[in-house]
Enzyme design. Structure first.
Site, PDB file in Angstrom:
ATOM      1  N   GLY A 229       0.822  -1.204   0.000  1.00  0.00           N
ATOM      2  CA  GLY A 229       0.000   0.000   0.000  1.00  0.00           C
ATOM      3  C   GLY A 229       0.858   1.256   0.000  1.00  0.00           C
ATOM      4  CB  SER A 230       0.230   4.588   1.419  1.00  0.00           C
ATOM      5  OG  SER A 230      -1.083   4.593   0.918  1.00  0.00           O
ATOM      6  CB  ALA A 231       4.263   1.272   3.497  1.00  0.00           C
ATOM      7  CG  PHE A 232       5.891   0.415  -3.021  1.00  0.00           C
ATOM      8  CD1 PHE A 232       6.822  -0.587  -2.835  1.00  0.00           C
ATOM      9  CD2 PHE A 232       5.845   1.057  -4.257  1.00  0.00           C
ATOM     10  CE1 PHE A 232       7.683  -0.948  -3.847  1.00  0.00           C
ATOM     11  CE2 PHE A 232       6.709   0.700  -5.273  1.00  0.00           C
ATOM     12  CZ  PHE A 232       7.630  -0.318  -5.065  1.00  0.00           C
ATOM     13  CE  LYS A 233       0.557   6.611  -1.928  1.00  0.00           C
ATOM     14  NZ  LYS A 233      -0.579   7.093  -1.124  1.00  0.00           N
TER      15      LYS A 233
END
Lengths: 472, 486
Positions: free
Chosen positions: B216-220
């Site tokens: 999810g957004s942690a990959f940003k």
């Protein structure tokens, strides 16, 4: 009674008696065995075993009595046979005692029979009885040629011994036991001696007829029917044993014995061809319809593939034996430190060799096999030296039977040939085996004494007089 | 009759010779093969024949051995706080083999390792009992406790790394199991083992190493690093070229944000602070799949990690179109990461751009505690320059200061983090995964980087968020490490 002076001094006139050599070798054999026993105790319990004294004295007594009797009644006998047998018996005792302490085997026995009793003390008792039989042979059998008289009686006895187990229930898939109450014997072990006696007597008389009065047929000498009769009967018998008693080992042993003795007696190679053909025909025929034999062959081909599935347990046993040998490696794990008891049932009988393999290693195995080899070769040496054809035949018969048995058992355990249910002479647990093999050694010693005795009977000596007095 | 006799003598000699050759073949030629047979119980018997060495955390053994009543196996393995340490130790069962450190370091633990030869020889002469060597781990008991307690009855995993060395400080996975419950060979042991295998919540699955989740957004964070490294943007505070709404390339669909966020032409810092899908999706689409994948692979994606326990490879797909690349760049589509992988992402940022190879065995020792092998920290890759790493640190610190990760604030330390709430299941049917990756910094530098994922909990769907569920766990872990540093 000037025996003492005769034995301690080796004069120039007489052949050396080698009794002192034998004494030293016997002492060495006892020492090695007691050492092995101590080693087991130290490895398994961290202390010298409490039965050490009893075991040491027992073995010393047995070997000592054996030696003294040989010294007195067979003073020219081969000096190697007694020490070698003592060594094997002693090491066997140590190994059996080692397996007695296995918690796995104890638990297995309790699960099966609700009780456990150690086998080593029983084996020590059997060994004592065996040595007693050995002594009896040497004392009572003043001259092996006496046995010639019993040629046909021995044939009958052998037949009875071999056929009897058919009427008793099978034990672990093979009918090789005669069981009366709590007492049981394995007649096959005794039969090998008796059959050798029969063959020697029969062939000594018939050997010329068998060798010469024959027709040539396709390069082979075919003997006359009437000479062949008893031989064919024995061939049929060994097949019958195989079929009805499902005892591969015994039939193989008799067949080998039979071919060897015929060959020696007739000096005709065609007998070997003949014998091998007959045994091959017999074996193949039986193997095609006997499931017990088929199981053994499957287990021999690839024991690991049927490890988990086989109903007879043969695959598992052979695999476990092979893994035992592998685990031993070159130098072994040391006495008491292996896991050969994983074989479970018959670990101290048919499979005792795998304990030796695991705990004494390749080095120990080679030594043990060489000891067996030496016994056989000393026996054949005796046969070569024997001056009478009966003695020659009997000695070669007994030693080759011994050799073939070693090969069949050890080969089976090591996966060289299909497994057969027989005992490793002297080492394996079992009364019949120990008794019979001590008797066998006794007869060999008697023949070798006669053979090595100086040819022209020496002038009347106190010794000779004494033996004549005792003669029955 | 002597000629045939001699031949018989030779024949018998040949029989004995055949036996001797055979025994040589079995005991010398085939020995290794026989010893390795799977039917050979000796392997297990030997494993438990002596007291096994121990696995050590913070100087205290977390394992032990007791005398077992089995006739096959003399000793039985025991564990202290078994469920908490199971993802690290694995199990070592008399019947069901062994896993993880128990298995990988079996030869040291049993004392059979060649490296212990000298020690064995010595004890042979001194007469001491054979003993196993020890495995000294890099773990931090307090951090592990914080992780395990924080995860509690939720399903999930947490990993803490030392960014400077790559040493694993905590490795927790819930629900867990107690390896002691099937260490022996009784019927109860078999039943317990079978029950664990059949359990639908998969307690024996090591979620920290062997389970991948969409990050999810942690990959940003990875996408931000790719943008800076590839020069797409060079200042984290100047506005990006990001329209709102933004259509996925070659598609009629808009990429939605989580609510009405100020994402139009937002700066990178703001975009990470509020977690803009549009900004980072567009970065992925602009850079293209190859550049994105190259950056992800520098962080360790698409390859297995050995810590020495094998961790599954995290995934950043190949052969995607523009829309798929955009979705992958915000941690959706096929992108999937192990908690270890995400902890590596955080630790690379915290370590100023250098990614260290993760490991959890500090050294192996002989029974007398002499070191026989030591793991030296190893550099794995350089996913970004120091300058860019520090920019991302600022961005992540903003996330914790005033963004989605405020729950992770630690007084007296600078914390940088990123939340993630990853969609799960077809059309987002399952409960979303709550992620939080972070690091903490003190005056001495950064002692810890953490990744936490909560797969499932009793919280209702609306309350599942990385910031709410995962960040407090990460905070507790970081605090534990900082406190133990003092």
């Amino acid at each position: 009674m000037s025996v003492v002076t005769n034995t301690t001094t080796i004069g120039a006139i007489e052949a050396p008696s080698r009794r002192n050599t034998e004494l030293m070798l016997v002492a060495f054999a006892v020492f090695i065995s007691v050492f092995a026993y101590a080693n087991v105790g130290l490895a398994m319990n961290g202390s010298l075993p409490s039965g050490m004294l009893g075991y040491g004295t027992g073995l010393t007594l047995l070997a000592g009595v054996g030696h003294l009797v040989v010294r007195k009644f067979a003073r020219y006998a081969d000096p190697l046979l007694l020490p070698l047998a003592t060594l094997l018996n002693g090491i066997g005792l140590a190994l059996i005692w080692r397996l007695d302490q296995s918690p796995r085997l104890i638990r297995q026995s309790k699960a099966l029979y609700h009780s456990f009793s150690p086998d080593a003390p029983k084996q020590l008792l059997y060994s004592a009885l065996g040595v007693a039989l050995f002594v009896a042979v040497l004392v009572l059998l003043k001259d092996h040629r006496v046995l010639q008289r019993y040629t046909y009686i021995s044939m009958v006895v052998a037949l009875v011994l071999l056929i009897a187990p058919m009427f008793f229930p099978s034990v672990y898939g093979a009918k090789i036991w005669i069981r009366i109450g709590s007492f049981s014997i394995q007649p096959g072990e005794f039969a090998k001696i008796i059959i050798a006696v029969f063959f020697s007597g029969y062939l000594m008389v018939k050997r010329d007829a068998l060798a010469l009065a024959s027709r040539r047929f396709m390069g082979l000498y075919l003997p006359r029917g009437r000479d062949l009769g008893p031989i064919l009967a024995l061939w049929a018998l060994s097949i019958l044993i195989l079929v009805f008693e499902t005892d591969l080992g015994t039939s193989l042993l008799f067949f080998g014995l039979f071919v060897v003795m015929l060959y020696v007696a007739t000096e005709r190679t065609s007998w070997i061809v003949f014998g091998l053909l007959m045994s091959a025909v017999g074996a193949v025929t039986v193997a095609t319809f006997e499931p017990h034999v088929q199981d053994r062959v499957t287990a021999w081909m690839d024991p690991f593939s049927c490890y988990a599935t086989d109903p007879s347990g043969a695959c598992r046993q052979i695999s476990e034996a092979a893994m035992s040998f592998g685990a031993g490696g070159t130098l072994g794990t040391g006495l008491g430190q292996g896991n050969s008891d994983l074989i479970g049932f018959a670990a101290n009988a048919d499979f005792i060799l795998s304990t030796a393999g695991e705990e004494l290693g390749l080095a120990g195995m080679m030594a043990i096999l060489l000891v067996y080899g030496l016994i056989v070769e000393r026996g054949i040496r005796t046969s070569l030296a024997a001056r009478d054809p009966f003695g020659k035949l009997l000695a070669v018969g007994l030693s080759s039977a011994f050799g073939i048995q070693v090969f069949v058992v050890a080969g089976g355990v090591m996966g060289l040939i299909p497994l057969t249910g027989m005992t490793m002479p002297f080492m394996a647990y079992g009364g019949s085996s120990v008794l019979a093999n001590w008797a066998l050694i006794g007869i060999l010693i008697r023949i070798s004494d006669t053979a090595r005795r100086p040819a022209p009977a020496p002038a009347p000596s106190p010794d000779a007089e004494m033996t004549q007095v005792v003669r029955p | 009759m002597n000629k045939p006799l001699r031949r018989i003598a030779i024949f018998c000699g040949v029989l004995i010779l055949a036996l001797i050759v055979r025994t040589n073949w079995l005991q010398y030629g085939q020995a290794d093969e026989l010893n390795a047979k799977k039917q050979n119980l000796r392997i297990g018997i030997e494993r438990y024949a002596h007291e096994r060495g121990n696995i050590i955390v913070d100087g205290n053994p977390i394992t032990g051995s007791v005398v077992s009543d089995s006739t096959y196996y003399k000793y039985k393995r025991t564990w202290k706080d078994g469920p908490m340490w199971a993802p690290v130790t694995g199990y070592s069962s008399q019947v069901f083999d062994a896993t993880q450190l128990e298995k990988l370091n079996d030869s040291i633990l049993t004392g059979n390792d060649d490296r212990l030869f000298f020690d064995r020889t010595l004890s042979m002469f001194t007469g001491t009992k054979k003993q196993g060597g020890n495995v000294v781990t890099t773990l931090n008991a307090d951090a592990q406790k914080a992780a395990f307690k924080g995860l509690g009855d939720k399903k999930g995993a947490a990993v803490a790394l030392d960014p400077k060395t790559g040493a694993i400080l905590a490795l927790a996975s819930t629900p867990s199991y107690d390896p002691s419950s099937f260490a022996g060979n009784t019927d109860t042991d078999s039943k317990n083992y079978k029950k664990l295998l059949d359990d639908k919540s998969q307690p024996m699955l090591n979620r920290a190493l062997r389970q991948t989740y969409p990050p999810g957004s942690a990959f940003k964070v990875v996408t931000a690093a790719a943008a800076l490294e590839n020069g797409l943007y060079s200042n984290i505070d100047s506005p990006t070229d990001s329209p709102l709404p933004w259509k996925l390339p070659l598609s009629t669909q808009d990429l939605p944000n989580e609510g009405p966020l100020p994402c139009k032409n937002a700066s990178l810092r703001l975009a990470l602070q509020v977690s803009c899908n549009t900004v980072f999706g567009k970065i992925g689409a602009d850079l293209g799949e190859d550049k994105m994948r190259a950056e992800a692979e520098k962080f360790g994606f698409n390859s297995e990690q050995f810590t020495p326990t094998r961790a599954y490879a995290s995934v950043f797909s190949k052969n995607m179109d523009g829309a798929q690349t955009a979705l992958s760049s915000i941690g959706q589509f096929n992108t999937a990461a192990t908690p270890l992988q995400m902890a590596m992402v955080a630790s690379a940022v915290a370590n100023d751009g250098t990614l260290m190879k993760p490991y959890m065995v500090d050294r192996l020792t002989a029974p007398n505690l002499d070191t026989v092998a030591k793991t030296e920290p190893q550099k794995m890759s350089e996913p970004m320059s120091k300058e860019h790493a520090q920019m991302i640190q600022q961005m992540m610190e903003t996330v914790v200061e005033k963004g989605t990760g405020t729950m992770a604030k630690i007084p007296g330390a600078t914390v940088g983090g990123k939340t993630g709430t990853a969609q799960n299941g077809i059309n987002n049917s399952g409960n979303p995964y709550a992620w939080f990756i972070s690091y903490a910094k003190t005056a001495q530098g950064s002692p810890v980087a953490v990744a936490v994922v909560v797969e499932d909990s009793n919280a209702t769907r609306e309350h599942i968020s990385g910031g709410g569920l995962a960040a407090p766990i990460a905070k507790a872990m970081m605090q534990a490490v900082i406190n133990s540093e003092k």
